[in-house]
Design a protein around this motif. Structure first.
Motif, PDB file in Angstrom:
ATOM      1  N   LEU A   1       0.825  -1.212   0.000  1.00 41.21           N
ATOM      2  CA  LEU A   1       0.000   0.000   0.000  1.00 41.21           C
ATOM      3  C   LEU A   1       0.857   1.259   0.000  1.00 41.21           C
ATOM      4  O   LEU A   1       0.500   2.268  -0.624  1.00 41.21           O
ATOM      5  CB  LEU A   1      -0.914   0.004   1.216  1.00 41.21           C
ATOM      6  CG  LEU A   1      -2.104  -0.963   1.175  1.00 41.21           C
ATOM      7  CD1 LEU A   1      -2.871  -0.925   2.480  1.00 41.21           C
ATOM      8  CD2 LEU A   1      -3.032  -0.632   0.014  1.00 41.21           C
ATOM      9  N   SER A   2       1.998   1.209   0.673  1.00 40.09           N
ATOM     10  CA  SER A   2       2.877   2.372   0.680  1.00 40.09           C
ATOM     11  C   SER A   2       3.402   2.685  -0.712  1.00 40.09           C
ATOM     12  O   SER A   2       3.600   3.857  -1.061  1.00 40.09           O
ATOM     13  CB  SER A   2       4.048   2.131   1.635  1.00 40.09           C
ATOM     14  OG  SER A   2       4.899   3.252   1.689  1.00 40.09           O
ATOM     15  N   ASP A   3       3.616   1.638  -1.531  1.00 45.61           N
ATOM     16  CA  ASP A   3       4.062   1.859  -2.907  1.00 45.61           C
ATOM     17  C   ASP A   3       2.919   2.313  -3.805  1.00 45.61           C
ATOM     18  O   ASP A   3       3.140   3.016  -4.800  1.00 45.61           O
ATOM     19  CB  ASP A   3       4.677   0.575  -3.468  1.00 45.61           C
ATOM     20  CG  ASP A   3       5.961   0.183  -2.745  1.00 45.61           C
ATOM     21  OD1 ASP A   3       6.612   1.083  -2.177  1.00 45.61           O
ATOM     22  OD2 ASP A   3       6.297  -1.025  -2.745  1.00 45.61           O
ATOM     23  N   GLN A   4       1.688   1.916  -3.478  1.00 47.76           N
ATOM     24  CA  GLN A   4       0.542   2.261  -4.312  1.00 47.76           C
ATOM     25  C   GLN A   4       0.040   3.681  -4.066  1.00 47.76           C
ATOM     26  O   GLN A   4      -0.498   4.316  -4.981  1.00 47.76           O
ATOM     27  CB  GLN A   4      -0.609   1.278  -4.058  1.00 47.76           C
ATOM     28  CG  GLN A   4      -0.402  -0.107  -4.633  1.00 47.76           C
ATOM     29  CD  GLN A   4      -1.585  -1.007  -4.353  1.00 47.76           C
ATOM     30  OE1 GLN A   4      -1.649  -1.685  -3.338  1.00 47.76           O
ATOM     31  NE2 GLN A   4      -2.555  -0.982  -5.258  1.00 47.76           N
ATOM     32  N   VAL A   5       0.203   4.164  -2.850  1.00 44.08           N
ATOM     33  CA  VAL A   5      -0.385   5.443  -2.454  1.00 44.08           C
ATOM     34  C   VAL A   5       0.639   6.565  -2.623  1.00 44.08           C
ATOM     35  O   VAL A   5       1.785   6.448  -2.189  1.00 44.08           O
ATOM     36  CB  VAL A   5      -0.867   5.392  -0.994  1.00 44.08           C
ATOM     37  CG1 VAL A   5      -1.437   6.739  -0.572  1.00 44.08           C
ATOM     38  CG2 VAL A   5      -1.911   4.299  -0.822  1.00 44.08           C
ATOM     39  N   VAL A   6       0.204   7.641  -3.269  1.00 46.39           N
ATOM     40  CA  VAL A   6       1.016   8.839  -3.440  1.00 46.39           C
ATOM     41  C   VAL A   6       0.202  10.031  -2.965  1.00 46.39           C
ATOM     42  O   VAL A   6      -0.970  10.183  -3.337  1.00 46.39           O
ATOM     43  CB  VAL A   6       1.440   9.037  -4.918  1.00 46.39           C
ATOM     44  CG1 VAL A   6       2.234  10.331  -5.072  1.00 46.39           C
ATOM     45  CG2 VAL A   6       2.244   7.854  -5.407  1.00 46.39           C
ATOM     46  N   VAL A   7       0.820  10.882  -2.142  1.00 45.00           N
ATOM     47  CA  VAL A   7       0.158  12.077  -1.614  1.00 45.00           C
ATOM     48  C   VAL A   7       0.675  13.296  -2.365  1.00 45.00           C
ATOM     49  O   VAL A   7       1.885  13.506  -2.451  1.00 45.00           O
ATOM     50  CB  VAL A   7       0.407  12.225  -0.104  1.00 45.00           C
ATOM     51  CG1 VAL A   7      -0.335  13.446   0.442  1.00 45.00           C
ATOM     52  CG2 VAL A   7      -0.022  10.975   0.640  1.00 45.00           C
ATOM     53  N   GLN A   8      -0.240  14.088  -2.891  1.00 46.25           N
ATOM     54  CA  GLN A   8       0.121  15.276  -3.666  1.00 46.25           C
ATOM     55  C   GLN A   8      -0.514  16.519  -3.050  1.00 46.25           C
ATOM     56  O   GLN A   8      -1.649  16.465  -2.560  1.00 46.25           O
ATOM     57  CB  GLN A   8      -0.344  15.133  -5.123  1.00 46.25           C
ATOM     58  CG  GLN A   8       0.295  13.975  -5.871  1.00 46.25           C
ATOM     59  CD  GLN A   8      -0.237  13.832  -7.288  1.00 46.25           C
ATOM     60  OE1 GLN A   8      -1.192  14.496  -7.670  1.00 46.25           O
ATOM     61  NE2 GLN A   8       0.387  12.966  -8.071  1.00 46.25           N
TER      62      GLN A   8
END
Length: 246
Positions: A95-102
């Protein structure tokens, strides 16, 4: 390497370049179509603070900036991602690789971007992380000025981010570059002499003629002469008492 020499190598090894380029292009197309799964992207937006300054608790820019930074860090914290991993049977690392915060500068909107090979799964994960962040921020830190922006349907949309034409273009460019590199390497390690011009260039002498040793004579043009009877010839010479010469 001189440009003229380089161009002559490309012209000489054009078949090698075409073969390598087409082979890599076919591999890229086959891999993209049969083995690589499509990638879908879903986005969910979170508003930190009230956009209306009169009704907002955080009127100071510094306080709002701290809340914004805390929210961005909290989205990918173990508290949120572990809850999502239990919900979707996934690991924290995945999940850490899938999720990106912008977040854009001077903006109070934080975007949660999730990529997955399933559009429905990407939408569910993005929605769950945004809602969980809002709920936990309110429960743990008593933050009220944070809310999730949803469309009219209530679920974020998912779009495909990988394109077949882009993969084909990249495969073609990589194939051409690898083909040129292969042609140059073959020319570099090829020590054979294939023309009189190469002899003149390397030895500095003039070539006045060539002999085609590898030229094959058709079988129809071969004339088989009868063998010479060496024994009779030697006897005839010996009877005359002369000297035999071969």
């Amino acid at each position: 390497m001189e440009i003229k020499t380089f161009l002559s190598i490309l012209k000489k090894r054009i078949l090698t370049i075409i073969f390598v380029s087409l082979s890599i292009l076919i591999l890229v197309i086959s891999g993209s179509y049969f083995f690589v799964k499509p990638t879908y992207q879903s986005m969910e937006n979170i508003v930190v603070g009230q956009l209306n300054k009169e009704n907002s608790e955080y009127r100071e820019t510094r306080e709002l900036s701290m809340l914004l930074a805390s929210t961005i860090d909290f989205i990918k914290s173990p508290s949120v991602l572990n809850a999502a991993s239990e919900e979707f049977n996934s690991t924290y690392e995945e999940l850490s690789d899938q999720v990106v915060v912008q977040n854009t500068m001077d903006s109070q909107i934080v975007s949660v971007v999730v990529r997955d090979d399933s559009p429905e799964e990407a939408k569910k994960i993005a929605k769950f992380i945004a809602v969980t962040t809002e709920k936990k921020m309110a429960d743990l830190f008593d933050v009220k000025d944070i809310s999730v922006l949803s469309d009219s349907v209530g679920n974020p949309s998912a779009q495909r981010v990988d394109h077949m034409l882009v993969n084909i273009g990249l495969g073609l460019v990589v194939g051409i570059l690898v083909g040129i590199g292969t042609a140059v390497m073959r020319e570099h390690f090829d020590d054979s002499v294939k023309s009189s011009e190469q002899i003149e260039k390397k030895l500095g002498i003039k070539v006045y003629g060539t002999v085609h040793l590898k030229k094959k004579v058709p079988k129809k043009k071969l004339v088989l002469e009868p063998p010479i009877e060496t024994t009779d010839y030697v006897r005839a010479e010996n009877k005359k008492g002369g000297e035999m010469r071969v």
